[in-house]
Design a protein around this motif. Structure first.
Motif, PDB file in Angstrom:
ATOM      1  N   ILE A 315      47.861  40.452  99.619  1.00 19.50           N
ATOM      2  CA  ILE A 315      48.180  39.032 100.445  1.00 19.50           C
ATOM      3  C   ILE A 315      48.983  39.205 101.481  1.00 19.50           C
ATOM      4  CG2 ILE A 315      49.653  36.900  99.865  1.00 19.50           C
ATOM      5  CD1 ILE A 315      48.578  36.485  97.209  1.00 19.50           C
ATOM      6  N   ALA A 316      49.594  40.368 101.430  1.00 17.63           N
ATOM      7  CA  ALA A 316      50.649  40.746 102.552  1.00 17.63           C
ATOM      8  C   ALA A 316      49.825  41.090 103.591  1.00 17.63           C
ATOM      9  CB  ALA A 316      51.820  41.780 102.195  1.00 17.63           C
ATOM     10  N   GLN A 317      48.715  41.946 103.459  1.00 14.42           N
ATOM     11  CA  GLN A 317      47.731  42.492 104.350  1.00 14.42           C
ATOM     12  C   GLN A 317      47.010  41.352 104.949  1.00 14.42           C
ATOM     13  OE1 GLN A 317      45.871  46.205 104.208  1.00 14.42           O
ATOM     14  NE2 GLN A 317      46.788  46.761 102.518  1.00 14.42           N
ATOM     15  N   VAL A 318      46.471  40.421 103.987  1.00 14.89           N
ATOM     16  CA  VAL A 318      45.537  39.087 104.535  1.00 14.89           C
ATOM     17  C   VAL A 318      46.512  38.513 105.567  1.00 14.89           C
ATOM     18  CG1 VAL A 318      44.687  37.117 104.018  1.00 14.89           C
ATOM     19  CG2 VAL A 318      43.950  39.370 102.746  1.00 14.89           C
ATOM     20  N   ALA A 319      47.656  37.940 105.061  1.00 14.46           N
ATOM     21  CA  ALA A 319      48.659  37.363 105.895  1.00 14.46           C
ATOM     22  C   ALA A 319      48.896  37.918 107.253  1.00 14.46           C
ATOM     23  CB  ALA A 319      49.904  37.027 105.076  1.00 14.46           C
ATOM     24  N   SER A 320      49.167  39.189 107.226  1.00 10.95           N
ATOM     25  CA  SER A 320      49.255  39.959 108.483  1.00 10.95           C
ATOM     26  C   SER A 320      48.013  39.830 109.309  1.00 10.95           C
ATOM     27  CB  SER A 320      49.465  41.401 108.233  1.00 10.95           C
ATOM     28  OG  SER A 320      49.691  42.065 109.626  1.00 10.95           O
ATOM     29  N   VAL A 322      46.017  36.978 109.247  1.00  7.39           N
ATOM     30  CA  VAL A 322      45.603  35.866 109.680  1.00  7.39           C
ATOM     31  C   VAL A 322      46.864  35.389 110.660  1.00  7.39           C
ATOM     32  CG1 VAL A 322      45.613  33.366 108.631  1.00  7.39           C
ATOM     33  CG2 VAL A 322      44.417  35.364 107.524  1.00  7.39           C
ATOM     34  N   PHE A 323      48.039  35.563 110.155  1.00  5.14           N
ATOM     35  CA  PHE A 323      49.154  35.250 111.143  1.00  5.14           C
ATOM     36  C   PHE A 323      49.676  36.126 112.008  1.00  5.14           C
ATOM     37  CE2 PHE A 323      49.502  32.466 107.239  1.00  5.14           C
ATOM     38  CZ  PHE A 323      48.974  31.389 107.559  1.00  5.14           C
ATOM     39  N   GLY A 324      49.644  37.404 111.813  1.00  7.20           N
ATOM     40  CA  GLY A 324      50.080  38.414 112.752  1.00  7.20           C
ATOM     41  C   GLY A 324      51.332  38.831 111.851  1.00  7.20           C
ATOM     42  N   GLY A 325      51.566  40.289 111.743  1.00  6.64           N
ATOM     43  CA  GLY A 325      52.369  40.969 110.991  1.00  6.64           C
ATOM     44  C   GLY A 325      53.778  40.759 111.744  1.00  6.64           C
ATOM     45  N   GLY A 326      54.661  40.516 110.802  1.00 11.26           N
ATOM     46  CA  GLY A 326      56.005  40.361 111.388  1.00 11.26           C
ATOM     47  C   GLY A 326      56.194  38.781 111.664  1.00 11.26           C
ATOM     48  N   SER A 327      55.334  38.095 111.872  1.00 12.71           N
ATOM     49  CA  SER A 327      55.528  36.698 112.066  1.00 12.71           C
ATOM     50  C   SER A 327      56.005  35.775 111.282  1.00 12.71           C
ATOM     51  CB  SER A 327      54.208  36.002 112.566  1.00 12.71           C
ATOM     52  OG  SER A 327      53.341  35.755 111.293  1.00 12.71           O
ATOM     53  N   ALA A 328      56.656  34.646 111.564  1.00 11.81           N
ATOM     54  CA  ALA A 328      57.389  33.775 110.722  1.00 11.81           C
ATOM     55  C   ALA A 328      56.689  33.426 109.414  1.00 11.81           C
ATOM     56  CB  ALA A 328      57.971  32.608 111.138  1.00 11.81           C
ATOM     57  N   LEU A 329      55.443  33.109 109.685  1.00 11.40           N
ATOM     58  CA  LEU A 329      54.327  32.649 108.505  1.00 11.40           C
ATOM     59  C   LEU A 329      54.235  33.894 107.652  1.00 11.40           C
ATOM     60  CD1 LEU A 329      52.033  30.199 110.313  1.00 11.40           C
ATOM     61  CD2 LEU A 329      53.952  29.669 108.752  1.00 11.40           C
ATOM     62  N   PHE A 330      53.914  35.031 108.138  1.00 13.71           N
ATOM     63  CA  PHE A 330      53.931  36.209 107.524  1.00 13.71           C
ATOM     64  C   PHE A 330      54.912  36.452 106.575  1.00 13.71           C
ATOM     65  CE2 PHE A 330      55.216  40.628 106.737  1.00 13.71           C
ATOM     66  CZ  PHE A 330      53.716  41.266 106.171  1.00 13.71           C
ATOM     67  N   VAL A 331      56.266  36.380 106.949  1.00 19.42           N
ATOM     68  CA  VAL A 331      57.419  36.403 105.941  1.00 19.42           C
ATOM     69  C   VAL A 331      57.459  35.492 104.898  1.00 19.42           C
ATOM     70  CG1 VAL A 331      59.992  36.282 106.249  1.00 19.42           C
ATOM     71  CG2 VAL A 331      58.813  37.619 108.071  1.00 19.42           C
ATOM     72  N   VAL A 332      56.940  34.051 105.255  1.00 20.65           N
ATOM     73  CA  VAL A 332      57.142  33.085 104.526  1.00 20.65           C
ATOM     74  C   VAL A 332      56.029  33.334 103.185  1.00 20.65           C
ATOM     75  CG1 VAL A 332      56.200  30.535 104.010  1.00 20.65           C
ATOM     76  CG2 VAL A 332      57.570  31.137 105.962  1.00 20.65           C
ATOM     77  N   ILE A 333      54.725  33.999 103.623  1.00 16.73           N
ATOM     78  CA  ILE A 333      53.787  34.278 102.570  1.00 16.73           C
ATOM     79  C   ILE A 333      54.415  35.079 101.631  1.00 16.73           C
ATOM     80  CG2 ILE A 333      51.478  35.263 102.297  1.00 16.73           C
ATOM     81  CD1 ILE A 333      51.125  32.494 103.057  1.00 16.73           C
ATOM     82  N   ALA A 334      55.144  36.360 102.523  1.00 14.67           N
ATOM     83  CA  ALA A 334      55.439  37.301 101.517  1.00 14.67           C
ATOM     84  C   ALA A 334      56.505  36.831 100.584  1.00 14.67           C
ATOM     85  CB  ALA A 334      55.988  38.587 102.418  1.00 14.67           C
ATOM     86  N   ALA A 335      57.279  35.845 101.011  1.00 17.64           N
ATOM     87  CA  ALA A 335      58.673  35.611 100.143  1.00 17.64           C
ATOM     88  C   ALA A 335      58.081  34.682  99.020  1.00 17.64           C
ATOM     89  CB  ALA A 335      59.584  34.573 101.291  1.00 17.64           C
ATOM     90  N   VAL A 336      57.397  33.872  99.313  1.00 22.01           N
ATOM     91  CA  VAL A 336      56.668  32.899  98.205  1.00 22.01           C
ATOM     92  C   VAL A 336      55.910  33.448  97.270  1.00 22.01           C
ATOM     93  CG1 VAL A 336      56.777  30.614  99.616  1.00 22.01           C
ATOM     94  CG2 VAL A 336      54.636  32.058  99.688  1.00 22.01           C
ATOM     95  N   THR A 337      55.200  34.521  97.755  1.00 23.47           N
ATOM     96  CA  THR A 337      54.441  35.357  96.803  1.00 23.47           C
ATOM     97  C   THR A 337      55.404  36.117  95.856  1.00 23.47           C
ATOM     98  OG1 THR A 337      52.814  35.564  98.428  1.00 23.47           O
ATOM     99  CG2 THR A 337      52.475  36.969  96.655  1.00 23.47           C
ATOM    100  N   ALA A 338      56.365  36.773  96.409  1.00 23.69           N
ATOM    101  CA  ALA A 338      57.164  37.482  95.550  1.00 23.69           C
ATOM    102  C   ALA A 338      58.142  36.465  94.599  1.00 23.69           C
ATOM    103  CB  ALA A 338      58.292  38.173  96.507  1.00 23.69           C
ATOM    104  N   LEU A 339      58.287  35.326  95.024  1.00 28.32           N
ATOM    105  CA  LEU A 339      58.714  34.502  94.250  1.00 28.32           C
ATOM    106  C   LEU A 339      57.985  34.051  93.079  1.00 28.32           C
ATOM    107  CD1 LEU A 339      60.894  31.849  96.617  1.00 28.32           C
ATOM    108  CD2 LEU A 339      61.863  33.142  94.618  1.00 28.32           C
TER     109      LEU A 339
END
Length: 680
Positions: A315-320, A322-339
């Protein structure tokens, strides 16, 4: 100090709830979805990745088969969801697969399902939390270096939240779960829009890397076995489906309808996210391999990745991409997935205690598991689940790939037996049902459950065949051991119940009719506790009474004897000799001699005890009394009575007026008034 543990408990768990408040803990669908469906929804974070990890053993070329493997997983998921909707309507009591199998296939099948589910619930917590730690480790190196400790800390936190009650934990978990659904579905929609409308090329961080195939030139049986192994790993997406059937009593009325609706919503959302992540992962060129071999098998710029490389989850790779690595939406995806992965364990925290309670009610597990805690949750079951999950996390070093090899065996055992049981359920009801519409609904339900039994049975065979040597054998050993343990507990409770059964009025049990009661008051010195114990023993009107002291110090015993005679205490004093200065042994031997002399007599031992209020005072008093009581309780025909004497430190209600005991006003002595004295 005695209030400190209670204060800490209230701080962590909250104030106790009355039993009458249980109905306030029931869940509406909007809260029930995150409570019971978080496990199934979170599986999309690792199930697609596990398919690609297994296929990567033969190189990137085999990734072309992954859509077909994913389609097979989606088909099984839809069938299982449809099947369990029948279960929810037929068995709304909360017994779930255990009740279905026990009712229709017998107690042995029911216990098999129960042992499988209990093991699977523990693994659900371990896998979800360990995978969540992986996602956090993708952005925080400290977490990656200390995954087991971080995962165990999360389990402890989840345990505390669940001890606060199902409704309170459900409300707390609802926001992250809905945030995960919105974020992942939004990522999928935006990714599809970029691919099909904007014509953009999505590139994952690993798109330019190569994978070193560990197995080459696969064909025939070897290729089929690898594909089946990938399919069995992808079937981890089905875990958690059964949790709703076990949690029907927690829904608001109409319970069955609300549970079935929630189950359908969960299935559709999970299928959408699972299929979307697989598609975008392949479209963006994601490369993933076994974490144990990533340093060697992942080739970057012609060189192995090396031991310092950290493989990002899919999911982190797909978010990177789709939204770009290190972008705000990438961080959101990583955070909510971990949660959501952390909170996915909440499904097990709701399923395991309820199942444990039902098994305890049926006398297959200790009765303590049937007791609700202060917050109306099954606290003992929650704590046992957390302890088992922490043990697994520590033993397997929080390695998701290793834990997944143990996973889903138990859940597909329960799936298969449950669906076979439902087929027999509908067949039995069809024999007596005459209404045409009802018969049509039953036959349709039987077809759905029958197809589900065939599908889940085939998956179970595949899972066992492909995962047995990779760790599933541990589960195959744990389940029979748990089964035998529950059978042993049931035999024990049945044996105890038979021994304790009260006789009918026409029968007379001679063992319940003692000839006499011989009272023994233990004495160390003459003080208020001793005098109270003597007075209490005499008030019970025993057949005979004597005071007993142990001679440890000849001088002290001589003084005690002299004072006893001087005070004129009307109870004979027996002095037991103790050449080795032991107290417990001589008393036990004396009591046994009384029993041997008159086997039908009851011996009641009265033990004066101090009641203290401070923790350190407990270390200074009553140790010999505790040891003696512990030994006497195992002697047949011996009753043990503690006569407490409350010291000043034990008075927790200082400066408060204590209510008078019954009859105190009649017993109290009042000073006559001056007028009365004059009149006299």
């Amino acid at each position: 100090m005695s209030k400190v543990p209670d204060l800490v408990k209230r701080l962590l768990v909250g104030r106790a709830l009355r039993s009458t408040q249980l109905h306030h803990q029931l869940l509406p669908k909007r809260v029930a979805l995150p409570v019971f469906a978080s496990d199934a929804l979170s599986s999309v974070a690792y199930a697609p990745q596990e398919i690609l990890v297994i296929l990567s053993l033969a190189g990137v070329s085999l990734y072309a088969i992954s859509p077909w493997v994913a389609a097979a997983v989606v088909l099984v998921m839809l069938v299982v969801v449809a099947s369990y909707r029948q279960n929810v309507h037929a068995y709304p009591s909360g017994g779930g697969d255990y009740e279905v199998a026990t009712t229709n296939l017998g107690p042995t099948a029911g216990l098999t399902v129960a042992s499988a589910l209990l093991v699977d619930y523990v693994l659900t917590v371990a896998v979800s939390v360990a995978n969540g730690a992986d996602y956090v480790g993708a952005t925080i190196p400290f977490v990656a270096e200390h995954r087991p400790l971080v995962a165990i800390a999360i389990v402890v936190l989840l345990t505390i939240m669940n001890l606060r009650g199902i409704r309170e934990s459900g409300v707390a978990f609802a926001v992250p779960t809905y945030a995960f659904m919105a974020a992942v579905i939004g990522m999928i929609l935006w990714g599809l829009f970029r691919v099909f409308v904007l014509g953009d090329e999505l590139r994952a961080p690993t798109a330019g890397y190569r994978l070193l195939a560990e197995q080459t030139d696969l064909a025939g049986f070897a290729l089929a076995f690898l594909v089946l192994r990938a399919f069995s790993s992808g079937c981890a997406a089905l875990t958690g489906v059964e949790a709703i059937s076990n949690g029907v009593p927690a829904f608001r009325k109409p319970k069955s309808k609300n549970a079935a609706t929630t189950l359908l919503m969960m299935g559709l959302i999970a299928v959408t996210m699972f299929a979307g992540i697989i598609f975008l992962g392949l479209e963006s060129g994601v490369k993933v391999t076994d974490p144990a071999n990533v340093a060697r098998d992942l080739i970057i710029d012609g060189h192995p990745a090396g031991p310092g490389y950290y493989q990002q989850p899919i999911i982190a790779q797909v978010a990177s991409a789709v939204f770009g690595g290190g972008s705000a939406l990438f961080v959101v995806i990583a955070a909510v997935t971990a949660l959501i992965l952390f909170l996915a364990a909440n499904t097990a925290f709701n399923g395991f205690p309820v199942l444990g309670s039902i098994l305890a009610q049926d006398r297959y597990l200790p009765r303590q598991l049937h007791t609700r805690g202060d917050r109306l949750a099954f606290s003992n079951g929650i704590v046992i689940l957390a302890a088992g999950a922490c043990l697994l996390i520590w033993a397997f070093d929080a390695d998701v790939s290793k834990l997944l090899n143990l996973y889903i065996v138990g859940v597909f055992v329960s799936f298969t037996l449950s669906q076979i049981g439902m087929v027999r359920h509908w067949t039995r009801h069809l024999r007596t049902e005459s209404d045409a519409k009802a018969r049509f609904r039953m036959m349709r339900a039987r077809v759905i459950n029958g197809f589900g039994a065939v599908m889940t049975g085939l998956v179970l065979v595949v899972v066992l065949a492909t995962k047995f040597t990779h760790g599933a054998y541990i589960v195959c050993l744990a389940m029979p051991l748990l089964f035998l343990m529950m059978k042993g507990i049931r035999r024990h409770y049945d044996r105890v119940a038979a021994e304790l059964a009260a006789p009918e009025e026409t029968e007379v049990d001679e063992s319940m009719l003692p000839a006499r009661n011989h009272a023994v008051v233990l004495v160390s010195k003459i003080h208020k506790p001793t005098l109270r114990a003597l007075a209490y023993a005499r008030a019970t009107r025993p057949s005979s009474i004597e005071a007993v002291t142990v001679s440890v110090d000849a001088g002290e015993v001589s003084k005690l004897k002299d004072e006893w005679e001087r005070r004129g205490i009307g109870v004979p004093l027996k002095i037991l000799d103790s050449p080795y200065r032991e107290i417990t042994g001589p008393v036990l031997e004396y009591v046994k001699s009384l029993r041997r002399r008159s086997p039908r007599d009851v011996v009641t031992v009265y033990i004066p005890e101090y009641v203290v209020g401070r923790w350190w005072e407990h270390l200074l008093h009553n140790q010999s009394a505790l040891r003696l009581k512990g030994r006497l309780l195992f002697k047949p025909g011996v009753m043990v009575t503690s006569v407490p004497w409350q010291l000043a430190s034990s008075d927790r209600l200082k400066r408060r007026r204590e209510p008078s005991a019954p009859g105190a006003s009649r017993r109290s002595y009042q000073q006559p008034s001056k007028d009365a004295q004059v009149g006299a």
